[in-house]
Motif scaffolding. Structure first.
Motif, PDB file in Angstrom:
ATOM      1  N   ASN A 230       0.811  -1.212   0.000  1.00 22.93           N
ATOM      2  CA  ASN A 230       0.000   0.000   0.000  1.00 22.93           C
ATOM      3  C   ASN A 230       0.847   1.266   0.000  1.00 22.93           C
ATOM      4  O   ASN A 230       0.322   2.366  -0.183  1.00 22.93           O
ATOM      5  N   SER A 231       2.153   1.120   0.210  1.00 24.22           N
ATOM      6  CA  SER A 231       3.038   2.287   0.234  1.00 24.22           C
ATOM      7  C   SER A 231       3.915   2.379  -1.006  1.00 24.22           C
ATOM      8  O   SER A 231       4.689   3.320  -1.138  1.00 24.22           O
ATOM      9  N   ILE A 232       3.820   1.402  -1.894  1.00 21.45           N
ATOM     10  CA  ILE A 232       4.581   1.450  -3.143  1.00 21.45           C
ATOM     11  C   ILE A 232       3.854   2.368  -4.124  1.00 21.45           C
ATOM     12  O   ILE A 232       2.774   2.048  -4.603  1.00 21.45           O
ATOM     13  N   THR A 233       4.439   3.511  -4.394  1.00 21.01           N
ATOM     14  CA  THR A 233       3.757   4.522  -5.188  1.00 21.01           C
ATOM     15  C   THR A 233       4.030   4.418  -6.688  1.00 21.01           C
ATOM     16  O   THR A 233       3.339   5.059  -7.479  1.00 21.01           O
ATOM     17  N   HIS A 234       5.017   3.626  -7.102  1.00 22.84           N
ATOM     18  CA  HIS A 234       5.292   3.534  -8.543  1.00 22.84           C
ATOM     19  C   HIS A 234       4.486   2.422  -9.205  1.00 22.84           C
ATOM     20  O   HIS A 234       4.588   2.218 -10.414  1.00 22.84           O
ATOM     21  N   LEU A 235       3.668   1.714  -8.427  1.00 22.84           N
ATOM     22  CA  LEU A 235       2.813   0.663  -8.965  1.00 22.84           C
ATOM     23  C   LEU A 235       1.357   0.948  -8.621  1.00 22.84           C
ATOM     24  O   LEU A 235       1.063   1.621  -7.636  1.00 22.84           O
ATOM     25  N   ARG A 236       0.450   0.386  -9.417  1.00 27.01           N
ATOM     26  CA  ARG A 236      -0.973   0.443  -9.095  1.00 27.01           C
ATOM     27  C   ARG A 236      -1.327  -0.885  -8.429  1.00 27.01           C
ATOM     28  O   ARG A 236      -1.247  -1.945  -9.061  1.00 27.01           O
ATOM     29  N   VAL A 237      -1.703  -0.823  -7.168  1.00 25.62           N
ATOM     30  CA  VAL A 237      -1.923  -2.034  -6.361  1.00 25.62           C
ATOM     31  C   VAL A 237      -3.401  -2.207  -6.053  1.00 25.62           C
ATOM     32  O   VAL A 237      -4.066  -1.270  -5.597  1.00 25.62           O
ATOM     33  N   HIS A 238      -3.929  -3.407  -6.305  1.00 27.54           N
ATOM     34  CA  HIS A 238      -5.331  -3.724  -6.045  1.00 27.54           C
ATOM     35  C   HIS A 238      -5.420  -5.022  -5.235  1.00 27.54           C
ATOM     36  O   HIS A 238      -4.662  -5.968  -5.469  1.00 27.54           O
ATOM     37  N   TRP A 239      -6.361  -5.065  -4.302  1.00 30.71           N
ATOM     38  CA  TRP A 239      -6.596  -6.253  -3.479  1.00 30.71           C
ATOM     39  C   TRP A 239      -7.957  -6.853  -3.841  1.00 30.71           C
ATOM     40  O   TRP A 239      -8.966  -6.146  -3.874  1.00 30.71           O
ATOM     41  N   LEU A 240      -7.970  -8.158  -4.090  1.00 31.12           N
ATOM     42  CA  LEU A 240      -9.219  -8.854  -4.392  1.00 31.12           C
ATOM     43  C   LEU A 240      -9.375 -10.067  -3.473  1.00 31.12           C
ATOM     44  O   LEU A 240      -8.396 -10.774  -3.211  1.00 31.12           O
ATOM     45  N   PRO A 241     -10.593 -10.328  -2.987  1.00 29.79           N
ATOM     46  CA  PRO A 241     -10.832 -11.503  -2.127  1.00 29.79           C
ATOM     47  C   PRO A 241     -10.800 -12.787  -2.961  1.00 29.79           C
ATOM     48  O   PRO A 241     -11.161 -12.785  -4.134  1.00 29.79           O
ATOM     49  N   LYS A 242     -10.383 -13.889  -2.331  1.00 30.94           N
ATOM     50  CA  LYS A 242     -10.190 -15.112  -3.111  1.00 30.94           C
ATOM     51  C   LYS A 242     -11.179 -16.232  -2.848  1.00 30.94           C
ATOM     52  O   LYS A 242     -11.187 -17.229  -3.582  1.00 30.94           O
ATOM     53  N   LEU A 243     -12.046 -16.125  -1.853  1.00 29.02           N
ATOM     54  CA  LEU A 243     -12.914 -17.250  -1.528  1.00 29.02           C
ATOM     55  C   LEU A 243     -13.830 -17.640  -2.677  1.00 29.02           C
ATOM     56  O   LEU A 243     -14.097 -18.819  -2.912  1.00 29.02           O
ATOM     57  N   ARG A 244     -14.331 -16.656  -3.419  1.00 29.95           N
ATOM     58  CA  ARG A 244     -15.264 -16.941  -4.511  1.00 29.95           C
ATOM     59  C   ARG A 244     -14.660 -16.641  -5.875  1.00 29.95           C
ATOM     60  O   ARG A 244     -15.372 -16.521  -6.866  1.00 29.95           O
ATOM     61  N   MET A 245     -13.356 -16.573  -5.945  1.00 28.49           N
ATOM     62  CA  MET A 245     -12.706 -16.160  -7.184  1.00 28.49           C
ATOM     63  C   MET A 245     -12.891 -17.161  -8.322  1.00 28.49           C
ATOM     64  O   MET A 245     -12.793 -16.791  -9.492  1.00 28.49           O
ATOM     65  N   GLU A 247     -15.720 -19.194  -8.634  1.00 24.69           N
ATOM     66  CA  GLU A 247     -17.125 -19.498  -8.880  1.00 24.69           C
ATOM     67  C   GLU A 247     -17.541 -18.905 -10.214  1.00 24.69           C
ATOM     68  O   GLU A 247     -17.372 -17.713 -10.470  1.00 24.69           O
ATOM     69  N   GLU A 248     -18.086 -19.738 -11.073  1.00 22.45           N
ATOM     70  CA  GLU A 248     -18.403 -19.322 -12.434  1.00 22.45           C
ATOM     71  C   GLU A 248     -19.366 -18.141 -12.460  1.00 22.45           C
ATOM     72  O   GLU A 248     -20.422 -18.163 -11.829  1.00 22.45           O
ATOM     73  N   LEU A 249     -18.968 -17.098 -13.177  1.00 22.64           N
ATOM     74  CA  LEU A 249     -19.774 -15.893 -13.370  1.00 22.64           C
ATOM     75  C   LEU A 249     -20.185 -15.231 -12.058  1.00 22.64           C
ATOM     76  O   LEU A 249     -21.207 -14.557 -11.980  1.00 22.64           O
ATOM     77  N   SER A 250     -19.375 -15.437 -11.021  1.00 24.78           N
ATOM     78  CA  SER A 250     -19.650 -14.775  -9.745  1.00 24.78           C
ATOM     79  C   SER A 250     -19.328 -13.291  -9.864  1.00 24.78           C
ATOM     80  O   SER A 250     -18.636 -12.842 -10.785  1.00 24.78           O
ATOM     81  N   SER A 251     -19.824 -12.527  -8.900  1.00 22.00           N
ATOM     82  CA  SER A 251     -19.534 -11.093  -8.904  1.00 22.00           C
ATOM     83  C   SER A 251     -18.034 -10.850  -8.754  1.00 22.00           C
ATOM     84  O   SER A 251     -17.499  -9.862  -9.276  1.00 22.00           O
ATOM     85  N   ASP A 252     -17.350 -11.769  -8.061  1.00 23.01           N
ATOM     86  CA  ASP A 252     -15.908 -11.616  -7.887  1.00 23.01           C
ATOM     87  C   ASP A 252     -15.181 -11.777  -9.217  1.00 23.01           C
ATOM     88  O   ASP A 252     -14.215 -11.054  -9.507  1.00 23.01           O
ATOM     89  N   GLN A 253     -15.615 -12.708 -10.037  1.00 27.64           N
ATOM     90  CA  GLN A 253     -14.995 -12.886 -11.344  1.00 27.64           C
ATOM     91  C   GLN A 253     -15.249 -11.681 -12.238  1.00 27.64           C
ATOM     92  O   GLN A 253     -14.360 -11.214 -12.946  1.00 27.64           O
ATOM     93  N   MET A 254     -16.462 -11.174 -12.195  1.00 24.22           N
ATOM     94  CA  MET A 254     -16.783 -10.015 -13.014  1.00 24.22           C
ATOM     95  C   MET A 254     -16.024  -8.774 -12.532  1.00 24.22           C
ATOM     96  O   MET A 254     -15.664  -7.905 -13.337  1.00 24.22           O
ATOM     97  N   ALA A 255     -15.776  -8.705 -11.235  1.00 23.75           N
ATOM     98  CA  ALA A 255     -14.983  -7.594 -10.701  1.00 23.75           C
ATOM     99  C   ALA A 255     -13.552  -7.672 -11.241  1.00 23.75           C
ATOM    100  O   ALA A 255     -12.946  -6.645 -11.577  1.00 23.75           O
TER     101      ALA A 255
END
Length: 281
Positions: A230-245, A247-255
């Motif tokens: 979160n402090s590395i400013t030369h990169l764009r960092v994103h966090w995604l949850p993995k429990l439903r990653m 699951e077919e056509l889940s909201s997490d996949q679409m995100a």
């Protein structure tokens, strides 16, 4: 440690002031030898020295990567983004990676400057980057999603443990979007070029007291190395949850799909040149 070694690293008359929470005072001793009244010290002396105080990690005082809720009560890397980039560029030069690829990078510069050429954007998935079952992920589903929704993109996957540090640095130095599970295996992302994107998957209920060797589950998020990323400013960092990653056509996949489309749109707009700034250092 800083009280002991600072005089021998920077000299007693140095104008540079170290950042520390302790007051510093160095007092020389007079030699007890009857033949000499010169000032001396019983501290170790070396021509050069290095001190590591944990400034560029996420442990700080008693933090544990992000395994327990208390780890998120304090951050100590805010404002150190420039140091991370300097470290990255120095390491790239020091390991000879930039020099090896300098000619190749010059030949491909027109591709880097053509932000609308999505085919030049390399997706790299860091697969099975941990030996902890809850963090083992082959990213097969996510790779197929990229191929489906961004068919022009180059998609590659690597298991970091199968490559040396130098080989890992070479791989990520040409990567635009790096996808991995958070933890020690994700630290290779530090060597991504300036303007690249990092997508970190974390376990929403993976918190454990005692860290990876603990046995008291907290059922809280385990966003490991959060303070670092979160402090590395030369990169764009994103966090995604993995429990439903997966699951077919889940909201997490679409995100995930929406996120990669958004990142590519930024590249197309020329917001980030994704150039390797190590050539300027």
């Amino acid at each position: 440690m800083i009280n002991k070694f600072k005089p021998h690293m920077v000299g007693p008359n140095a104008t540079y002031q170290c950042s520390t929470t302790h007051n510093f005072e160095f007092t020389s001793k007079t030699s007890s030898s009857s033949s000499s009244k010169s000032k001396s010290t019983d501290l170790v002396r070396e021509r050069t020295g290095a001190a590591g105080l944990g400034a560029l990690d996420d442990h700080c005082f008693h933090k544990a990567h992000g395994w327990v809720p208390e780890d998120y009560n304090i951050t100590h890397n805010v404002g150190r983004g420039g140091l991370f980039l300097e470290f990255r560029n120095f390491a790239m030069h020091n390991m000879g990676i930039y020099q090896e690829h300098h000619q190749q990078q010059q030949q491909q510069q027109h591709l880097r400057n053509n932000q609308k050429n999505i085919s030049s954007r390399l997706f790299v998935f860091s697969v099975n980057s941990s030996d902890i079952p809850s963090r083992v992920e082959d990213f097969h589903v996510q790779m197929e999603l990229v191929r489906q929704y961004v068919p022009q993109a180059k998609v590659e996957s690597y298991a970091s443990k199968d490559f040396s540090l130098v080989e890992q640095m070479r791989i990520v130095s040409e990567t635009a979007i790096f996808i991995t599970v958070c933890g020690g295996g994700a630290v290779t992302a530090v060597f991504l070029p300036e303007g690249a994107t990092v997508i970190l998957y974390y376990h929403e209920r993976g918190g454990v007291r005692g860290g990876r060797h603990g046995n008291e589950a907290t059922q809280t998020p385990a966003m490991l190395n959060w303070d670092l990323f979160n402090s590395i400013t030369h990169l764009r960092v994103h966090w995604l949850p993995k429990l439903r990653m997966n699951e077919e056509l889940s909201s997490d996949q679409m995100a995930f799909v929406s996120l990669i489309r958004y990142e590519l749109k930024l590249f197309e707009m020329g917001v980030f040149q994704n150039n390797d700034s190590s050539n300027n250092n």
